[in-house]
Design a protein around this motif. Structure first.
Motif, PDB file in Angstrom:
ATOM      1  N   ALA A   1       0.485  -1.416  -0.059  1.00  0.00           N
ATOM      2  CA  ALA A   1       0.299  -0.370  -0.001  1.00  0.00           C
ATOM      3  C   ALA A   1       1.087   1.305   0.260  1.00  0.00           C
ATOM      4  N   PRO A   2       0.785   2.137  -0.939  1.00  0.00           N
ATOM      5  CA  PRO A   2       1.369   3.744  -0.727  1.00  0.00           C
ATOM      6  C   PRO A   2       1.492   4.564   0.341  1.00  0.00           C
ATOM      7  N   ALA A   3       0.223   4.206   1.574  1.00  0.00           N
ATOM      8  CA  ALA A   3       0.239   4.763   2.110  1.00  0.00           C
ATOM      9  C   ALA A   3      -1.121   3.952   3.266  1.00  0.00           C
ATOM     10  N   ILE A   4      -1.187   4.436   4.240  1.00  0.00           N
ATOM     11  CA  ILE A   4      -1.728   3.576   5.623  1.00  0.00           C
ATOM     12  C   ILE A   4      -3.781   3.767   5.328  1.00  0.00           C
ATOM     13  N   ASP A   5      -4.625   3.205   4.991  1.00  0.00           N
ATOM     14  CA  ASP A   5      -5.369   3.547   5.417  1.00  0.00           C
ATOM     15  C   ASP A   5      -6.296   2.812   6.296  1.00  0.00           C
ATOM     16  N   LEU A   6      -6.651   4.051   5.974  1.00  0.00           N
ATOM     17  CA  LEU A   6      -7.540   4.378   7.535  1.00  0.00           C
ATOM     18  C   LEU A   6      -8.581   3.693   8.055  1.00  0.00           C
ATOM     19  N   THR A   7      -9.224   3.390   6.835  1.00  0.00           N
ATOM     20  CA  THR A   7     -10.695   2.961   6.235  1.00  0.00           C
ATOM     21  C   THR A   7     -10.919   1.451   6.615  1.00  0.00           C
ATOM     22  N   LEU A   8      -9.940   0.887   6.346  1.00  0.00           N
ATOM     23  CA  LEU A   8      -9.539  -0.373   7.476  1.00  0.00           C
ATOM     24  C   LEU A   8      -9.082  -0.241   8.436  1.00  0.00           C
ATOM     25  N   ASN A   9      -8.849   0.822   8.911  1.00  0.00           N
ATOM     26  CA  ASN A   9      -8.683   1.306  10.662  1.00  0.00           C
ATOM     27  C   ASN A   9      -7.461   0.120  11.353  1.00  0.00           C
ATOM     28  N   PRO A  10      -6.410  -0.082  10.624  1.00  0.00           N
ATOM     29  CA  PRO A  10      -5.022  -1.037  11.011  1.00  0.00           C
ATOM     30  C   PRO A  10      -4.530  -1.255  12.341  1.00  0.00           C
ATOM     31  N   GLU A  11      -4.078  -2.440  12.609  1.00  0.00           N
ATOM     32  CA  GLU A  11      -2.762  -1.898  14.094  1.00  0.00           C
ATOM     33  C   GLU A  11      -2.199  -2.336  13.955  1.00  0.00           C
ATOM     34  N   MET A  12      -1.894  -1.277  14.363  1.00  0.00           N
ATOM     35  CA  MET A  12       0.097  -1.055  14.463  1.00  0.00           C
ATOM     36  C   MET A  12       0.789  -1.093  15.486  1.00  0.00           C
ATOM     37  N   THR A  13       1.215  -1.755  15.088  1.00  0.00           N
ATOM     38  CA  THR A  13       2.628  -1.832  16.501  1.00  0.00           C
ATOM     39  C   THR A  13       4.514  -0.695  16.439  1.00  0.00           C
ATOM     40  N   VAL A  14       4.112  -0.076  17.470  1.00  0.00           N
ATOM     41  CA  VAL A  14       5.800   0.757  17.101  1.00  0.00           C
ATOM     42  C   VAL A  14       6.217  -0.196  18.495  1.00  0.00           C
ATOM     43  N   VAL A  15       7.890  -0.352  18.258  1.00  0.00           N
ATOM     44  CA  VAL A  15       8.072  -1.118  19.171  1.00  0.00           C
ATOM     45  C   VAL A  15       9.835   0.416  19.061  1.00  0.00           C
ATOM     46  N   SER A  16      10.106   0.616  20.891  1.00  0.00           N
ATOM     47  CA  SER A  16      11.584   1.684  20.567  1.00  0.00           C
ATOM     48  C   SER A  16      12.123   0.574  21.626  1.00  0.00           C
ATOM     49  N   ALA A  17      13.815   0.682  21.280  1.00  0.00           N
ATOM     50  CA  ALA A  17      15.339   0.448  21.448  1.00  0.00           C
ATOM     51  C   ALA A  17      16.344   0.993  21.448  1.00  0.00           C
ATOM     52  N   ASN A  18      16.760   1.384  22.038  1.00  0.00           N
ATOM     53  CA  ASN A  18      18.139   1.695  22.702  1.00  0.00           C
ATOM     54  C   ASN A  18      19.446   1.061  22.492  1.00  0.00           C
ATOM     55  N   LEU A  19      19.551   0.740  21.086  1.00  0.00           N
ATOM     56  CA  LEU A  19      20.775  -0.376  20.983  1.00  0.00           C
ATOM     57  C   LEU A  19      22.462  -0.252  21.248  1.00  0.00           C
ATOM     58  N   GLY A  20      22.660   0.640  22.278  1.00  0.00           N
ATOM     59  CA  GLY A  20      23.373   0.952  22.752  1.00  0.00           C
ATOM     60  C   GLY A  20      24.757   0.615  22.204  1.00  0.00           C
ATOM     61  N   PHE A  21      24.931   1.026  20.774  1.00  0.00           N
ATOM     62  CA  PHE A  21      26.188   0.560  19.761  1.00  0.00           C
ATOM     63  C   PHE A  21      26.621  -0.382  19.883  1.00  0.00           C
ATOM     64  N   GLY A  22      25.585  -1.205  20.231  1.00  0.00           N
ATOM     65  CA  GLY A  22      26.248  -3.009  19.751  1.00  0.00           C
ATOM     66  C   GLY A  22      26.879  -3.043  21.218  1.00  0.00           C
ATOM     67  N   ALA A  23      26.913  -2.938  22.026  1.00  0.00           N
ATOM     68  CA  ALA A  23      28.346  -3.139  22.968  1.00  0.00           C
ATOM     69  C   ALA A  23      26.998  -3.575  24.488  1.00  0.00           C
ATOM     70  N   TYR A  24      26.077  -3.294  24.684  1.00  0.00           N
ATOM     71  CA  TYR A  24      25.232  -3.973  25.750  1.00  0.00           C
ATOM     72  C   TYR A  24      25.233  -4.878  25.926  1.00  0.00           C
ATOM     73  N   ASN A  25      25.656  -5.691  26.298  1.00  0.00           N
ATOM     74  CA  ASN A  25      25.355  -7.151  26.683  1.00  0.00           C
ATOM     75  C   ASN A  25      25.319  -7.487  28.197  1.00  0.00           C
ATOM     76  N   GLN A  26      25.278  -8.398  28.881  1.00  0.00           N
ATOM     77  CA  GLN A  26      24.610  -8.335  30.228  1.00  0.00           C
ATOM     78  C   GLN A  26      25.928  -8.532  30.815  1.00  0.00           C
ATOM     79  N   ALA A  27      26.898  -8.242  30.268  1.00  0.00           N
ATOM     80  CA  ALA A  27      28.222  -8.322  31.016  1.00  0.00           C
ATOM     81  C   ALA A  27      28.923  -7.049  30.776  1.00  0.00           C
ATOM     82  N   PHE A  28      28.126  -6.309  29.707  1.00  0.00           N
ATOM     83  CA  PHE A  28      28.469  -4.565  30.081  1.00  0.00           C
ATOM     84  C   PHE A  28      28.330  -3.267  31.149  1.00  0.00           C
ATOM     85  N   ASP A  29      29.340  -2.737  31.168  1.00  0.00           N
ATOM     86  CA  ASP A  29      28.652  -1.903  32.788  1.00  0.00           C
ATOM     87  C   ASP A  29      28.840   0.050  31.638  1.00  0.00           C
TER      88      ASP A  29
END
Length: 300
Positions: free
Chosen positions: A53-81
């Motif tokens: 679809a070229p645009a969000i079709d509001l007539t379909l009342n679509p359910e949309m999910t937004v996810v946000s995350a800071n990736l910590g430049f790829g360093a933040y595993n469990q061992a990183f402080d």
């Protein structure tokens, strides 16, 4: 003999002072801020869905999910402080660890079937992340999504901590969308004008517009507020700048979603919930001022 030793010590002391002065001059001369209201490049999907679809079709009342995350430049595993949070870590463990962290985080977010993704602290060229272009890694993980990269900062070489210098780093925000992104803009945030700016670097948020069938846009704000070197007045000024743009878009009849890394305690009692070992409240961990959120917006 004693005089010779003294001369050597004095010479070493002068050399250290000279080196420190030259380094301070390098940091100050190298420091710069990106211009405000910069147009951002929109990258189309590498493997576009046929008949999308070229645009969000509001007539379909679509359910949309937004996810946000800071990736910590790829360093933040469990061992990183991180060293600026009182730990010892300053760079990722290895190039392989960077790739594993970025791809693992991307896969975890992908499992939530997001319509839109807001990533922060994505390095495209950093000493701390072994100069791996993490935006390219994310693009490969989400080949069917539209994407925009917004550079947050391009920092001079930080020669600290001495055992593993944090180095020079170019990082930013990545916005991904299952719907076509019409355009993107980078907005600069107010930051400290004192020495604190050398710790906090540049700060911004991106604005991405996604057309809908009604003619209005869905406007996504990808936010990364200040952490270090910012006092309450700077944090308040950053929120005010963001809120003005959000209100302007809403007044124009557009749909507005803002998300990202606010560098605050977003539930107000994180220390109790997560059993933090310290009672210290850092600048980036203060409770968020939810009372200041403009009327008409809902906090999720």
């Amino acid at each position: 003999m004693a005089l010779r030793i003294l001369k050597v010590i004095v010479a070493l002391f002068v050399a250290v002072l000279l080196a420190a002065g030259l380094y301070a001059a390098y940091v100050m001369v190298s420091y710069h801020r990106l211009d405000d209201n910069l147009a951002l490049a929109v990258d189309s999907p590498a493997a576009p869905n046929e008949g999308g679809a070229p645009a969000i079709d509001l007539t379909l009342n679509p359910e949309m999910t937004v996810v946000s995350a800071n990736l910590g430049f790829g360093a933040y595993n469990q061992a990183f402080d991180f060293f600026m949070d009182g730990g010892t870590g300053s760079v990722a463990a290895s190039p392989e660890a960077v790739t594993k962290s970025i791809e693992g985080s991307a896969a975890a977010v992908k499992s939530l079937a997001p319509t839109f993704v807001l990533f922060q602290e994505v390095d495209i060229d950093g000493t701390r992340s072994y100069h791996i272009n993490e935006y390219d890694l994310l693009r490969r993980q989400y080949p069917a999504l539209w994407s925009v990269f917004c550079q947050n900062y391009d920092s001079p070489f930080l020669a600290w901590p001495l055992y593993a210098p944090h180095g020079a780093n170019k990082a930013g925000l990545v916005t991904l969308s299952a719907y076509p992104i019409a355009d993107g803009t980078r907005r600069s945030l107010p930051i400290s004008e004192g020495l604190g700016k050398f710790l906090d670097l540049d700060r911004c948020y991106s604005i991405c517009r996604i057309p809908t069938s009604s003619g209005a846009d869905l406007v996504l704000f990808n936010v990364h507020l200040s952490a270090y070197g910012a006092d309450d007045s700077i944090m308040a000024a950053q929120r005010a700048t963001l809120y003005e743009d959000m209100k302007r878009e809403r007044a124009a009849g557009n749909y507005v979603i803002a998300g990202g890394d606010y560098n605050h305690d977003m539930i107000g009692v994180s220390g109790d919930v997560y059993g933090n070992a310290t009672d210290a409240v850092e600048s980036w961990a203060k409770p968020y001022d939810f009372d200041g959120v403009p009327e008409g917006f809902t906090v999720a």
